[in-house]
Design an enzyme around this catalytic site. Structure first.
Site, PDB file in Angstrom:
ATOM      1  N   CYS A 272       0.798  -1.232   0.000  1.00 44.56           N
ATOM      2  CA  CYS A 272       0.000   0.000   0.000  1.00 44.56           C
ATOM      3  C   CYS A 272       0.828   1.277   0.000  1.00 44.56           C
ATOM      4  CB  CYS A 272      -0.914   0.005   1.223  1.00 44.56           C
ATOM      5  SG  CYS A 272      -2.091  -1.349   1.225  1.00 44.56           S
TER       6      CYS A 272
HETATM    7  N1  LIG Z   1      -2.920  -5.937   2.049  1.00 48.42           N
HETATM    8  C1  LIG Z   1      -3.407  -4.900   2.678  1.00 48.42           C
HETATM    9  O1  LIG Z   1      -3.128  -4.701   3.830  1.00 48.42           O
HETATM   10  C2  LIG Z   1      -4.345  -3.919   1.991  1.00 48.42           C
HETATM   11  C3  LIG Z   1      -4.996  -2.960   2.775  1.00 48.42           C
HETATM   12  C4  LIG Z   1      -5.878  -2.082   2.186  1.00 48.42           C
HETATM   13  C5  LIG Z   1      -6.099  -2.138   0.810  1.00 48.42           C
HETATM   14  N2  LIG Z   1      -5.443  -3.058   0.047  1.00 48.42           N
HETATM   15  C6  LIG Z   1      -5.745  -3.084  -1.388  1.00 48.42           C
HETATM   16  O2  LIG Z   1      -6.587  -4.194  -1.648  1.00 48.42           O
HETATM   17  C7  LIG Z   1      -6.311  -4.733  -2.942  1.00 48.42           C
HETATM   18  C8  LIG Z   1      -5.968  -6.195  -2.827  1.00 48.42           C
HETATM   19  O3  LIG Z   1      -4.792  -6.324  -2.027  1.00 48.42           O
HETATM   20  P1  LIG Z   1      -4.390  -7.677  -1.308  1.00 48.42           P
HETATM   21  O4  LIG Z   1      -3.309  -7.311  -0.337  1.00 48.42           O
HETATM   22  O5  LIG Z   1      -5.584  -8.401  -0.808  1.00 48.42           O
HETATM   23  O6  LIG Z   1      -3.756  -8.473  -2.546  1.00 48.42           O
HETATM   24  P2  LIG Z   1      -3.351 -10.031  -2.605  1.00 48.42           P
HETATM   25  O7  LIG Z   1      -2.257 -10.129  -3.589  1.00 48.42           O
HETATM   26  O8  LIG Z   1      -3.143 -10.554  -1.212  1.00 48.42           O
HETATM   27  O9  LIG Z   1      -4.653 -10.741  -3.147  1.00 48.42           O
HETATM   28  C9  LIG Z   1      -5.149 -10.521  -4.414  1.00 48.42           C
HETATM   29  C10 LIG Z   1      -5.841 -11.796  -4.872  1.00 48.42           C
HETATM   30  O10 LIG Z   1      -6.409 -11.509  -6.142  1.00 48.42           O
HETATM   31  C11 LIG Z   1      -6.205 -12.621  -6.979  1.00 48.42           C
HETATM   32  N3  LIG Z   1      -6.290 -12.178  -8.355  1.00 48.42           N
HETATM   33  C12 LIG Z   1      -5.378 -11.556  -9.116  1.00 48.42           C
HETATM   34  N4  LIG Z   1      -5.894 -11.276 -10.336  1.00 48.42           N
HETATM   35  C13 LIG Z   1      -7.150 -11.721 -10.331  1.00 48.42           C
HETATM   36  C14 LIG Z   1      -8.178 -11.735 -11.273  1.00 48.42           C
HETATM   37  N5  LIG Z   1      -8.020 -11.199 -12.469  1.00 48.42           N
HETATM   38  N6  LIG Z   1      -9.344 -12.281 -10.926  1.00 48.42           N
HETATM   39  C15 LIG Z   1      -9.517 -12.827  -9.708  1.00 48.42           C
HETATM   40  N7  LIG Z   1      -8.575 -12.849  -8.757  1.00 48.42           N
HETATM   41  C16 LIG Z   1      -7.407 -12.301  -9.074  1.00 48.42           C
HETATM   42  C17 LIG Z   1      -4.852 -13.155  -6.579  1.00 48.42           C
HETATM   43  O11 LIG Z   1      -4.696 -14.507  -6.942  1.00 48.42           O
HETATM   44  C18 LIG Z   1      -4.902 -12.978  -5.060  1.00 48.42           C
HETATM   45  O12 LIG Z   1      -5.457 -14.102  -4.403  1.00 48.42           O
HETATM   46  C19 LIG Z   1      -5.199  -3.866  -3.513  1.00 48.42           C
HETATM   47  O13 LIG Z   1      -5.751  -2.844  -4.287  1.00 48.42           O
HETATM   48  C20 LIG Z   1      -4.549  -3.276  -2.266  1.00 48.42           C
HETATM   49  O14 LIG Z   1      -3.904  -2.064  -2.560  1.00 48.42           O
HETATM   50  C21 LIG Z   1      -4.588  -3.954   0.613  1.00 48.42           C
END
Ligand SMILES: NC(=O)c1ccc[n+]([C@@H]2O[C@H](COP(=O)([O-])OP(=O)(O)OC[C@H]3O[C@@H](n4cnc5c(N)ncnc54)[C@H](O)[C@@H]3O)[C@@H](O)[C@H]2O)c1
Length: 433
Positions: A272
């Site tokens: 992030c």
């Molecule tokens: N990790 C955090 O602490 C956090 C906090 C707030 C916001 N975010 C935001 O949330 C979003 C997701 O982050 P995350 O940390 O959960 O990511 P992550 O990488 O942990 O998870 C993303 C998931 O999406 C899947 N994926 C990828 N492409 C895909 C597709 N086309 N269709 C379906 N699934 C797909 C991946 O296989 C994975 O399981 C991002 O925009 C991030 O900036 C993350």
């Protein structure tokens, strides 16, 4: 139409879909199942889908037992086949939004998700984007793709944006207890999205548009990036003056108002803070605006690994050793304490920079026993965490895992470079960085 769906949610008869079962999507999915909703987890990663249905976790702070309870309840289904989206009344999207090689927003995950969902969008459905992104994404990127098969957003189906505020492994707040900002493209969409989130979250915070909701998330993360940069800059200045920045912060934070502590470190990490601010920088350029604060914060934060490398060289110099050929043990690969998340971790930059100068670097991290393949640091995949010992020329503390706080650093006679303020007062040759 909207009243039917509102009632369905109230009665817990609505089916909730979550796309992307990562750090954000998985806890969200589990919360809905735990509240008695039928829920469908969609991901392109078939292995994750299988593991969940077997009750196995792949994220350290989410226990397998919690997943198993959900899988055993009969309410949870996972799939890589997006046709299952047709069964869902509300679909929440939490897929990655990284930066590309040119440090511009990489919308490819979101675009492909929407392309895969588009054929299955149906009348009365609610689709909410949760991924962090620049203002305008929901309207400009998501909606046109979802409308490709003829249905109109705001008329036939509903669209909203609600940013995730997950802070993995946080003990005082969880998915359910963090208020959730919600913005939609129509009043019906807003009412519906609020109703859905109110099933699992303590409070929703409605705003007037998806753009406001998208911007609110960016403001939160820009605030962190800028304040971390400020304290990193102050660290360098105070060190030159012989003043202990950590003691200064402890003193300053006793002010009961108008100040909140941020701590210096070896650089920014995670999915992030190093990334999200540049989503705004990129979009602001379209309006002829240069976001100088964000750029400056980025500059300072990305210079931190070089500062740490210099401190490592200084520490070795003190004991008459060059960095070239020195054996360095780095404590901590995860970007923050007590998590297994090593994405964008500054530890990788430290390894890279130290090795470029001829050091031999090994790492210890109880939460990252083996380095998994990643886009940015593919070359380190397969390296293994080693035991902590004094059989090195230097210890470099990069992450403040609780396990490391328990170490008696006084037993080491080698120099210790500490970027997290945990090796003092025990360590004999501690150099702060
Ligand atoms: N990790 C955090 O602490 C956090 C906090 C707030 C916001 N975010 C935001 O949330 C979003 C997701 O982050 P995350 O940390 O959960 O990511 P992550 O990488 O942990 O998870 C993303 C998931 O999406 C899947 N994926 C990828 N492409 C895909 C597709 N086309 N269709 C379906 N699934 C797909 C991946 O296989 C994975 O399981 C991002 O925009 C991030 O900036 C993350």
């Amino acid at each position: 139409m909207v009243s039917d769906l509102l009632k369905k949610v109230d009665d817990k008869h609505a089916v909730i879909g979550v796309v992307g079962m990562g750090y954000v999507g998985l806890p969200l999915l589990l919360c809905f199942v735990e509240k008695g909703f039928h829920a469908v987890g969609l991901d392109i990663d078939g292995k994750k889908c299988e593991m969940l249905m077997k009750g196995q976790s792949y994220i350290k702070h989410i226990p397998s037992e919690r997943i198993k309870n959900c899988a055993d309840s009969g309410l949870l289904r996972t799939s890589t086949d997006f046709a299952a989206a047709r069964d869902c009344d509300a679909i929440l999207i939490a897929v990655p939004t990284p930066l590309n090689r040119n440090r511009e927003p990489d919308m490819s995950y979101l675009v492909s998700t929407c392309e895969m969902l588009a054929p299955y969008v149906r009348r009365g459905q609610l689709i909410v984007l949760e991924s962090t992104t620049y203002p305008g994404t929901t309207d400009e990127v998501m909606v046109p793709i979802l409308e490709r098969h003829g249905l109109k957003a705001g008329k036939d189906f509903y669209v909203a944006f609600s940013p995730e505020r997950e802070d993995p492994n946080r003990k005082d707040y969880s998915t359910e207890t963090i208020p959730k900002v919600v913005g939609a493209t129509t009043p019906d969409g807003l009412a519906l999205a609020e109703k859905v989130y109110q099933q699992i979250i303590v409070r929703t915070v409605p705003v007037s548009s998806t753009r406001v909701a998208e911007s609110a998330k960016l403001v939160e993360n820009i605030f962190r990036a800028v304040n971390i940069a400020l304290v990193n800059e102050l660290k360098v200045a105070f060190m030159k003056m012989g003043i202990d920045v950590w003691e200064v912060i402890e003193a300053a934070k006793t002010k009961p108002f108008g100040y909140m502590p941020f701590y210096p470190g070896p650089g920014l990490g995670g999915h992030c803070i190093p990334i999200d601010p540049f989503y705004l920088t990129w979009k602001a350029r379209e309006y002829g605006v240069v976001t100088k604060f964000i750029e400056l914060a980025g500059e300072i934060n990305t210079s931190m690994p070089d500062f740490v490398v210099q401190r490592v060289m200084d520490a070795l110099n003190e004991v008459g050793k060059p960095l070239k050929g020195a054996r360095v043990l780095m404590l901590g690969l995860a970007y923050k304490a007590n998590v297994d998340d090593d994405r964008e971790s500054p530890s990788y930059l430290l390894i890279e920079k130290l090795e470029e100068k001829g050091a031999v670097v090994e790492y210890n991290d109880p939460y990252v026993p083996v380095i998994r393949p990643s886009r940015e640091f593919a070359k380190y995949a397969g390296r293994k965490s080693v035991a902590i010992s004094g059989n090195y020329d230097l210890l470099l503390v990069a992450t403040a895992h609780d396990d490391y706080r328990k170490i008696d650093f006084s037993k080491f006679s080698i120099p210790i470079v500490d970027t997290r303020n945990i090796a003092r007062p025990g360590g004999k040759h501690v150099v702060m960085a």
